[in-house]
Design a protein around this motif. Structure first.
Motif, PDB file in Angstrom:
ATOM      1  N   ALA A 355       0.852  -1.220   0.000  1.00  0.00           N
ATOM      2  CA  ALA A 355       0.000   0.000   0.000  1.00  0.00           C
ATOM      3  C   ALA A 355       0.876   1.255   0.000  1.00  0.00           C
ATOM      4  N   SER A 364      -3.863   6.458  -5.647  1.00  0.00           N
ATOM      5  CA  SER A 364      -4.245   5.028  -5.663  1.00  0.00           C
ATOM      6  C   SER A 364      -5.753   4.869  -5.762  1.00  0.00           C
ATOM      7  N   LYS A 366      -8.245   2.300  -4.936  1.00  0.00           N
ATOM      8  CA  LYS A 366      -8.097   1.132  -4.073  1.00  0.00           C
ATOM      9  C   LYS A 366      -9.392   0.353  -3.994  1.00  0.00           C
ATOM     10  N   ASN A 409      -5.683  -2.822  -7.187  1.00  0.00           N
ATOM     11  CA  ASN A 409      -5.258  -1.422  -7.084  1.00  0.00           C
ATOM     12  C   ASN A 409      -4.778  -0.887  -8.425  1.00  0.00           C
TER      13      ASN A 409
END
Ligand code: FAD
Ligand code: MLT
Ligand code: ZN
Length: 487
Positions: A355, A364, A366, A409
């Motif tokens: 992450a 990002s 996610k 992701n």
């Protein structure tokens, strides 16, 4: 009064219906100073409290409260409820769905000063603690007494146990020790109107009516403030070994998973996967040496074993690895025991720091989803195809494969509406078609609440809203989070 306001969400502006509350006044702040003392009331330098870990949302709170005791939490909530002033409970602020930051200008109640460990029973392994203790502190504390916490997350250095309960955090030990719904024995909760709900049992068995504590586990700060927790800790096994192996295809990865579950089941505590693009986010973005001397591979598996009898465990591990290599299911690999703690931690970190590595790219996108194993990785390839003409930098998959939990992701330099519109609602429809979950472990927060209907039927959502109205009729606790907007 209800009105439409515009809020900054995911670096794009969206409209939603929210309840408008009255503005905070100097008198409110002075009342809070009376209740908590000057040092526990902050009005300056609130940027880090207002900004989420992913830097996707920025709230406008002008007041952070840091209570020291349950009584103070209770007094604060009674005042806020009386005055219909909204608030958000914040622990380590590591939420990955912007659940812990204000939607607009809600007051922030930080739990970080409620950090007393209350008791630990070395016979039963039951830990009783205030909710503001950092997970790593608790892990170290119980380790010294021969136990471990029943869960482990990459965010363990920052997240607090109250935040873990409020999100029903999963993590790397879930495959072995299950969910917090099983290991939490009791909670103390301050309700939105300030009343105390004392459910602090230390009993594993208690079938006396509805198990109300379960309602607060995973409630994302919408029903009450968790102030104390009792939790069952598993015994610490004397030896741990972590292995990282390179795999050529996802089909092979599933065969390895089956073999390891069958042959090493009594030792297995963690089984995680990552693809080459996720590994690259750690190696390149965080400037780490490649764990297998640069021998890149489409997939990697990181698994952990634990036992009291190290010799037997490592002998069995060596046999299984040899068999997997004979069948050409793994092409390369390494393992290290926790006798060499530094190397052990380092090998684990290639999975734990993904992450962090992804965030270095910029933005990002996610997605934390559950999907059946037979279609688990397919969506990563589908997404690569959908995004190939966009400004997307990276599409990757990693996660807790032992729990059917994929972290899908995507990244780009800055937030890009074109990328987002290629992902949503397509991804949610795909998940619903396969009867998966749109949030396996991070919760819904501000970023996923509007999509709840992809994972829950209308009757369930309506019942959730009824529960929220019953417990928080003024909608002052974390409004606009978890549930789709209430109107
Ligand atoms: P916060 O982020 O502060 O709050 C989370 C939510 O809980 C908010 O809605 C907040 O209002 C509410 N809340 C917080 N404290 C309380 C309280 N005392 N009472 C009532 N409500 C409260 N999650 C996983 O499940 N598995 C993982 O493996 C995992 N890995 C992560 C790795 C990294 C690097 C990061 C940044 C995050 C990760 N997460 C993971 C997500 C996150 O860490 C977890 O959700 C964690 O449990 C949140 O804890 P926190 O203390 O930071 O809570
Ligand atoms: C993880 O398993 O690494 C966490 O849930 C964080 C993430 O999804 O990136
Ligand atoms: Zn995870």
């Amino acid at each position: 009064m209800w009105s439409a306001i515009t809020a900054k969400y995911g670096r794009q502006w969206t409209s939603t219906v929210v309840k408008r509350y009255r503005s905070l006044t100097a008198y409110d702040i002075s009342r809070m100073r009376d209740l908590l003392g000057d040092t526990n009331v902050k009005t300056d330098d609130l940027d880090s409290f207002n900004t989420d870990w992913l830097h996707t949302h920025k709230g406008r709170s002008q007041l952070v409260l840091e209570p020291n005791t349950t009584r103070q939490v209770s007094q604060v909530m009674a005042y806020l409820n009386d005055q219909s002033l909204p608030c958000v409970i914040q622990s380590g602020n590591t939420s990955l769905v912007a659940g812990s930051v204000p939607f607009d200008d809600e007051i922030i109640i930080s739990m970080a000063k409620m950090r007393q460990i209350i008791s630990f029973d070395e016979t039963s392994g039951i830990l009783v603690t205030e909710s503001g203790v950092v997970l790593q502190t608790l892990e170290d504390y119980v380790n010294e007494r021969g136990y471990i916490m029943p869960y482990d997350l990459g965010a363990k250095g920052s997240c607090l146990i109250g935040g873990n309960l409020a999100t029903n955090a999963g993590g790397l030990r879930f495959i072995r020790y299950g969910s917090l719904h099983g290991s939490v024995l009791g909670v103390e909760v301050v309700l939105p109107d300030g009343r105390l709900l004392d459910l602090m049992s230390c009993m594993r068995k208690d079938n006396t009516g509805y198990d109300l504590k379960q309602l607060f586990i995973g409630s994302e700060g919408t029903l009450g403030v968790i102030t104390k927790v009792s939790i069952q800790c598993p015994l610490k096994l004397r030896h741990q070994t972590v292995a990282l192996v390179a795999v050529n295809s996802f089909d092979d990865l599933l065969k390895i998973y089956h073999k390891i579950r069958c042959d090493l089941t009594e030792y297995l505590t963690t089984f995680e996967m990552m693809d080459d693009i996720a590994m690259d986010a750690v190696v390149t973005n965080l400037k780490q040496t490649h764990p297998l001397n640069g021998n890149s591979s489409p997939f990697y598996v990181m698994f952990k074993l634990a036992a009291n009898d190290c010799e037997h465990m490592e002998k069995r591990l060596a046999q299984v690895i040899e068999q997997l290599m004979d069948k050409q299911l793994i092409s390369d690999g390494t393992y290290v025991s926790d006798d060499n703690l530094q190397r052990f931690q380092k090998l684990k970190s290639y999975r734990e720091r993904i992450a962090e590595g992804l965030l270095v790219d910029g933005y990002s996108y996610k997605y934390d989803i559950s999907l059946p194993l037979n279609v688990f990785y397919e969506i990563v390839n589908v997404m690569k195809d959908r995004l190939k003409t966009t400004k997307c930098l990276r599409v990757c998959g990693y996660g807790h494969i032992g729990d059917s939990n994929l972290h899908l992701n995507m990244t780009s330099k800055v937030f890009d509406t074109d990328i987002k519109s290629q992902i949503e609602p397509f991804l949610y429809e795909y998940i619903a078609k396969h009867k998966g979950s749109i949030s396996a472990e991070h919760g819904l927060g501000l970023m996923k609440n509007r999509y709840l209907s992809y994972s829950k039927p209308a009757e369930a959502i309506s019942m959730m809203k009824d529960i929220k109205r019953l417990i928080d009729p003024k909608n002052i606790l974390n409004p606009n989070k978890m549930l789709p907007p209430i109107n």
